[in-house]
Motif scaffolding. Structure first.
Motif: not given
Length: 158
Positions: A21-24, A79-82, A71-72
């Motif tokens: 969810f956070i990634t999206r 995935q492009g998330v800071r 690793p998380v």
């Protein structure tokens, strides 16, 4: 809008279920994600019928927490998330709320283990306590272990 979210992870699959969810939402919102692992203190234990006392090796546990989060964090970054990570020692509720204040987060996003009744009474609810004590919005995703296993099985089929 939300720019910085603290995401507490306790090492369980249920706590990690918040990550998709956070990634999206993090990418489109240009949201920074701070992954947090709180290592709870363990009281010294006396081995029955001996003079041996086991003392908590906090440094090892903190290192293990960093090893779990790294690793998380790298997967989110891929995935492009800071993303960044913090490891703290103490009471989980206190440390989650304090971390959010320290990093000036405007959201805490976490999964709750979905306990109810006697389980909730015996184990308490970190998520519920964070919700009561946080001064910023708290997004809770309620999942049980069976729901997480079911979700993982569906994703494996895809």
């Amino acid at each position: 809008m939300y720019k910085r979210a603290v995401v507490p992870l306790d090492g369980s699959e249920v706590s990690a279920a918040i990550l998709p969810f956070i990634t999206r939402i993090a990418g489109p919102l240009d949201m920074e994600v701070i992954l947090l692992r709180v290592v709870e203190p363990n009281p010294p234990r006396v081995i029955e019928s001996s003079r041996h006392v086991e003392v908590d090796d906090i440094q090892t546990r903190l290192t293990e927490a960093r090893t779990y989060l790294k690793p998380v964090m790298e997967e989110l970054a891929g995935q492009g998330v800071r993303a960044s990570m913090q490891v703290r020692h103490g009471d989980p509720v206190t440390e989650i709320v304090e971390c959010a204040k320290t990093v000036q987060a405007d959201l805490i996003a976490m999964s709750t283990h979905g306990r109810s009744g006697l389980g909730r009474l015996l184990f308490g609810s970190v998520a519920e306590a964070v919700l009561r004590h946080a001064e910023i919005p708290v997004f809770l995703m309620r999942l049980t272990e069976s729901q997480v296993r079911s979700r993982r099985a569906r994703e494996a089929v895809r």
